[in-house]
Scaffold this motif. Structure first.
Motif, PDB file in Angstrom:
ATOM      1  N   VAL A 136       0.844  -1.190   0.000  1.00  0.00           N
ATOM      2  CA  VAL A 136       0.000   0.000   0.000  1.00  0.00           C
ATOM      3  C   VAL A 136       0.879   1.240   0.000  1.00  0.00           C
ATOM      4  CG1 VAL A 136      -0.241  -0.104   2.531  1.00  0.00           C
ATOM      5  CG2 VAL A 136      -1.861   1.241   1.189  1.00  0.00           C
ATOM      6  N   GLU A 137       0.509   2.204  -0.818  1.00  0.00           N
ATOM      7  CA  GLU A 137       1.181   3.498  -0.855  1.00  0.00           C
ATOM      8  C   GLU A 137       0.250   4.560  -0.281  1.00  0.00           C
ATOM      9  OE1 GLU A 137       3.628   4.195  -4.627  1.00  0.00           O
ATOM     10  OE2 GLU A 137       2.115   2.759  -5.297  1.00  0.00           O
ATOM     11  N   PHE A 138       0.833   5.555   0.368  1.00  0.00           N
ATOM     12  CA  PHE A 138      -0.008   6.610   0.919  1.00  0.00           C
ATOM     13  C   PHE A 138      -0.643   7.429  -0.188  1.00  0.00           C
ATOM     14  CE2 PHE A 138      -1.306  10.537   2.771  1.00  0.00           C
ATOM     15  CZ  PHE A 138      -1.691  10.219   4.058  1.00  0.00           C
ATOM     16  N   GLY A 139       0.138   7.747  -1.223  1.00  0.00           N
ATOM     17  CA  GLY A 139      -0.377   8.574  -2.309  1.00  0.00           C
ATOM     18  C   GLY A 139       0.452   9.829  -2.501  1.00  0.00           C
ATOM     19  N   PRO A 140       0.086  10.658  -3.456  1.00  0.00           N
ATOM     20  CA  PRO A 140       0.924  11.798  -3.845  1.00  0.00           C
ATOM     21  C   PRO A 140       1.184  12.809  -2.734  1.00  0.00           C
ATOM     22  CG  PRO A 140      -1.243  11.908  -4.894  1.00  0.00           C
ATOM     23  CD  PRO A 140      -1.122  10.557  -4.292  1.00  0.00           C
ATOM     24  N   LEU A 156       4.103   0.763   2.538  1.00  0.00           N
ATOM     25  CA  LEU A 156       4.344  -0.459   3.311  1.00  0.00           C
ATOM     26  C   LEU A 156       4.575  -1.616   2.354  1.00  0.00           C
ATOM     27  CD1 LEU A 156       1.683   0.137   6.012  1.00  0.00           C
ATOM     28  CD2 LEU A 156       3.916  -0.787   6.612  1.00  0.00           C
ATOM     29  N   SER A 157       5.585  -2.432   2.662  1.00  0.00           N
ATOM     30  CA  SER A 157       5.893  -3.608   1.860  1.00  0.00           C
ATOM     31  C   SER A 157       5.960  -4.835   2.763  1.00  0.00           C
ATOM     32  CB  SER A 157       7.228  -3.434   1.132  1.00  0.00           C
ATOM     33  OG  SER A 157       7.130  -2.463   0.125  1.00  0.00           O
ATOM     34  N   LYS A 158       5.819  -6.004   2.134  1.00  0.00           N
ATOM     35  CA  LYS A 158       5.881  -7.267   2.876  1.00  0.00           C
ATOM     36  C   LYS A 158       6.803  -8.225   2.149  1.00  0.00           C
ATOM     37  CE  LYS A 158       2.861 -10.575   5.218  1.00  0.00           C
ATOM     38  NZ  LYS A 158       1.457 -10.888   5.571  1.00  0.00           N
ATOM     39  N   CYS A 159       7.628  -8.916   2.907  1.00  0.00           N
ATOM     40  CA  CYS A 159       8.581  -9.857   2.320  1.00  0.00           C
ATOM     41  C   CYS A 159       7.885 -11.156   1.926  1.00  0.00           C
ATOM     42  CB  CYS A 159       9.704 -10.142   3.314  1.00  0.00           C
ATOM     43  SG  CYS A 159      10.957 -11.284   2.666  1.00  0.00           S
ATOM     44  N   ARG A 160       8.145 -11.597   0.696  1.00  0.00           N
ATOM     45  CA  ARG A 160       7.556 -12.842   0.216  1.00  0.00           C
ATOM     46  C   ARG A 160       8.177 -14.067   0.880  1.00  0.00           C
ATOM     47  NH1 ARG A 160       7.987  -9.779  -4.479  1.00  0.00           N
ATOM     48  NH2 ARG A 160      10.007 -10.722  -4.948  1.00  0.00           N
ATOM     49  N   CYS A 161       9.383 -13.925   1.427  1.00  0.00           N
ATOM     50  CA  CYS A 161      10.066 -15.074   2.026  1.00  0.00           C
ATOM     51  C   CYS A 161       9.736 -15.246   3.507  1.00  0.00           C
ATOM     52  CB  CYS A 161      11.579 -14.931   1.859  1.00  0.00           C
ATOM     53  SG  CYS A 161      12.150 -15.145   0.164  1.00  0.00           S
ATOM     54  N   CYS A 162       9.937 -14.175   4.289  1.00  0.00           N
ATOM     55  CA  CYS A 162       9.787 -14.304   5.744  1.00  0.00           C
ATOM     56  C   CYS A 162       8.536 -13.627   6.280  1.00  0.00           C
ATOM     57  CB  CYS A 162      11.019 -13.749   6.451  1.00  0.00           C
ATOM     58  SG  CYS A 162      11.174 -11.939   6.349  1.00  0.00           S
ATOM     59  N   THR A 163       7.776 -12.950   5.420  1.00  0.00           N
ATOM     60  CA  THR A 163       6.523 -12.252   5.746  1.00  0.00           C
ATOM     61  C   THR A 163       6.720 -11.025   6.640  1.00  0.00           C
ATOM     62  OG1 THR A 163       5.839 -13.519   7.719  1.00  0.00           O
ATOM     63  CG2 THR A 163       5.267 -14.454   5.551  1.00  0.00           C
ATOM     64  N   THR A 164       7.945 -10.556   6.803  1.00  0.00           N
ATOM     65  CA  THR A 164       8.158  -9.328   7.560  1.00  0.00           C
ATOM     66  C   THR A 164       7.514  -8.155   6.823  1.00  0.00           C
ATOM     67  OG1 THR A 164      10.248 -10.117   8.483  1.00  0.00           O
ATOM     68  CG2 THR A 164       9.891  -7.739   8.501  1.00  0.00           C
ATOM     69  N   THR A 181      -0.851  -6.008  11.617  1.00  0.00           N
ATOM     70  CA  THR A 181      -1.882  -5.123  12.172  1.00  0.00           C
ATOM     71  C   THR A 181      -1.733  -3.716  11.604  1.00  0.00           C
ATOM     72  OG1 THR A 181      -2.002  -6.398  14.226  1.00  0.00           O
ATOM     73  CG2 THR A 181      -2.842  -4.146  14.281  1.00  0.00           C
ATOM     74  N   GLU A 182      -0.505  -3.200  11.598  1.00  0.00           N
ATOM     75  CA  GLU A 182      -0.277  -1.867  11.041  1.00  0.00           C
ATOM     76  C   GLU A 182      -0.547  -1.844   9.533  1.00  0.00           C
ATOM     77  OE1 GLU A 182       3.558  -0.348  12.149  1.00  0.00           O
ATOM     78  OE2 GLU A 182       2.778   0.405  14.057  1.00  0.00           O
ATOM     79  N   LEU A 183      -0.247  -2.943   8.855  1.00  0.00           N
ATOM     80  CA  LEU A 183      -0.538  -3.022   7.429  1.00  0.00           C
ATOM     81  C   LEU A 183      -2.044  -2.946   7.186  1.00  0.00           C
ATOM     82  CD1 LEU A 183       0.156  -3.485   4.466  1.00  0.00           C
ATOM     83  CD2 LEU A 183       0.354  -5.934   4.951  1.00  0.00           C
ATOM     84  N   ALA A 184      -2.818  -3.683   7.970  1.00  0.00           N
ATOM     85  CA  ALA A 184      -4.273  -3.647   7.825  1.00  0.00           C
ATOM     86  C   ALA A 184      -4.818  -2.257   8.127  1.00  0.00           C
ATOM     87  CB  ALA A 184      -4.919  -4.688   8.744  1.00  0.00           C
ATOM     88  N   GLU A 185      -4.250  -1.608   9.136  1.00  0.00           N
ATOM     89  CA  GLU A 185      -4.679  -0.251   9.483  1.00  0.00           C
ATOM     90  C   GLU A 185      -4.381   0.716   8.337  1.00  0.00           C
ATOM     91  OE1 GLU A 185      -5.949   1.237  12.752  1.00  0.00           O
ATOM     92  OE2 GLU A 185      -6.772  -0.767  12.443  1.00  0.00           O
ATOM     93  N   ALA A 186      -3.211   0.596   7.741  1.00  0.00           N
ATOM     94  CA  ALA A 186      -2.843   1.480   6.632  1.00  0.00           C
ATOM     95  C   ALA A 186      -3.752   1.246   5.425  1.00  0.00           C
ATOM     96  CB  ALA A 186      -1.388   1.265   6.249  1.00  0.00           C
ATOM     97  N   LEU A 187      -4.072  -0.002   5.160  1.00  0.00           N
ATOM     98  CA  LEU A 187      -4.985  -0.312   4.061  1.00  0.00           C
ATOM     99  C   LEU A 187      -6.350   0.315   4.286  1.00  0.00           C
ATOM    100  CD1 LEU A 187      -4.003  -4.039   3.457  1.00  0.00           C
ATOM    101  CD2 LEU A 187      -3.810  -2.207   1.774  1.00  0.00           C
ATOM    102  N   GLY A 235      -6.601   3.189   5.733  1.00  0.00           N
ATOM    103  CA  GLY A 235      -6.388   4.636   5.746  1.00  0.00           C
ATOM    104  C   GLY A 235      -5.838   5.190   7.042  1.00  0.00           C
ATOM    105  N   ARG A 236      -5.470   4.314   7.972  1.00  0.00           N
ATOM    106  CA  ARG A 236      -4.938   4.758   9.263  1.00  0.00           C
ATOM    107  C   ARG A 236      -3.460   4.365   9.346  1.00  0.00           C
ATOM    108  NH1 ARG A 236     -10.014   2.631  10.208  1.00  0.00           N
ATOM    109  NH2 ARG A 236      -9.135   0.589  10.738  1.00  0.00           N
ATOM    110  N   TRP A 237      -2.606   5.331   9.055  1.00  0.00           N
ATOM    111  CA  TRP A 237      -1.176   5.053   8.909  1.00  0.00           C
ATOM    112  C   TRP A 237      -0.411   5.247  10.219  1.00  0.00           C
ATOM    113  CZ3 TRP A 237       1.782   3.774   4.484  1.00  0.00           C
ATOM    114  CH2 TRP A 237       1.013   3.561   3.339  1.00  0.00           C
ATOM    115  N   PRO A 238       0.692   4.492  10.392  1.00  0.00           N
ATOM    116  CA  PRO A 238       1.595   4.752  11.525  1.00  0.00           C
ATOM    117  C   PRO A 238       2.139   6.181  11.462  1.00  0.00           C
ATOM    118  CG  PRO A 238       2.169   2.694  10.407  1.00  0.00           C
ATOM    119  CD  PRO A 238       1.170   3.392   9.535  1.00  0.00           C
ATOM    120  N   GLN A 239       2.490   6.728  12.590  1.00  0.00           N
ATOM    121  CA  GLN A 239       2.935   8.117  12.662  1.00  0.00           C
ATOM    122  C   GLN A 239       4.400   8.303  12.251  1.00  0.00           C
ATOM    123  OE1 GLN A 239       0.902  10.872  13.676  1.00  0.00           O
ATOM    124  NE2 GLN A 239      -0.616   9.282  13.223  1.00  0.00           N
TER     125      GLN A 239
END
Length: 229
Positions: free
Chosen positions: A102-106, A113-121, A143-149, A151-155
């Protein structure tokens, strides 16, 4: 060796676990000698954890032992770290297993936010190619990824000022040949727009430039803002 033990050893090797904390944890382990080998195991048992030079040497030895087993670079990256763009192109190795989720936008062009395909970090990433030429990465979670999706992003990197502050902590500010380079002027404008009471001294610190230089950039940003309004 369990997954938790591997994670604890990696956290120690990259400096995310303080020496006294690791010492207490390691003394409570009873099944690592065969995996670590007699020499390293007894070094970890007998080292003076108050000696920073010895601890630094052991962190490297632990990393060297674990490295052949890794499938991705995630476990080698500190919980909050900087990955340089260019140079030896190590960033390509880091990002080859990361999938952007997910990207925040312009409005906050640097943030995703990105997720590793190998270790899921999950990683919260600020991609600053304007000033520091670094990827600033913070270990995150689902959890933070779901929140960002939603529209609620980490600070952590929600303002560009916070991104640049991370740059000062984790990296080194570049030296611009042109003191009035567009990147410097745009950044001063963005910082002023985010926080109109920001001082030239604060801008100078974030960009690694003199107060006088920052004052000139700030005056230009203020002038441009008045023209636009």
């Amino acid at each position: 060796m369990t997954e938790d033990q591997i994670n604890k050893l990696w956290a120690f090797s990259r400096g995310d676990t303080a020496a006294p904390e690791f010492e207490l944890w390691f003394y409570a382990q009873s099944s690592l000698e065969a995996t670590l080998g007699d020499e390293l195991y007894h070094e970890l048992l007998s080292v003076d954890y108050g000696n920073s030079d010895e601890v630094w040497k052991l962190r490297k030895e632990v990393a060297d032992l674990l490295s052949p087993r890794k499938r991705c670079e995630c476990l080698t990256i500190p919980d909050m770290g900087a990955i340089p763009m260019g140079g030896d192109f190590y960033f390509e190795k880091v990002f080859e297993t990361l999938e952007k989720k997910v990207e925040f936008g312009p409005d906050k062009w640097w943030l995703y936010l990105s997720k590793c395909r190998c270790c899921t970090t999950v990683w919260l990433i600020a991609q600053d190619e304007r000033i520091y030429d670094d990827f600033f990465m913070v270990r995150s979670n689902d959890t933070e990824l779901a929140e960002a999706l939603a529209g609620r992003w980490p600070q952590q990197f929600l303002t560009y000022e916070r991104v640049l502050a991370a740059g000062r902590r984790l990296s080194n500010p570049p030296q611009f040949l042109d003191p009035m380079a567009g990147s410097l002027q745009w950044t001063a404008e963005d910082l002023f727009a985010e926080r109109p009471n920001i001082s030239a001294k604060e801008i100078g610190y974030l960009l690694g430039i003199s107060d006088d230089h920052a004052s000139t950039l700030l005056k230009l940003a203020i002038g441009k803002s008045k023209t636009l309004t």
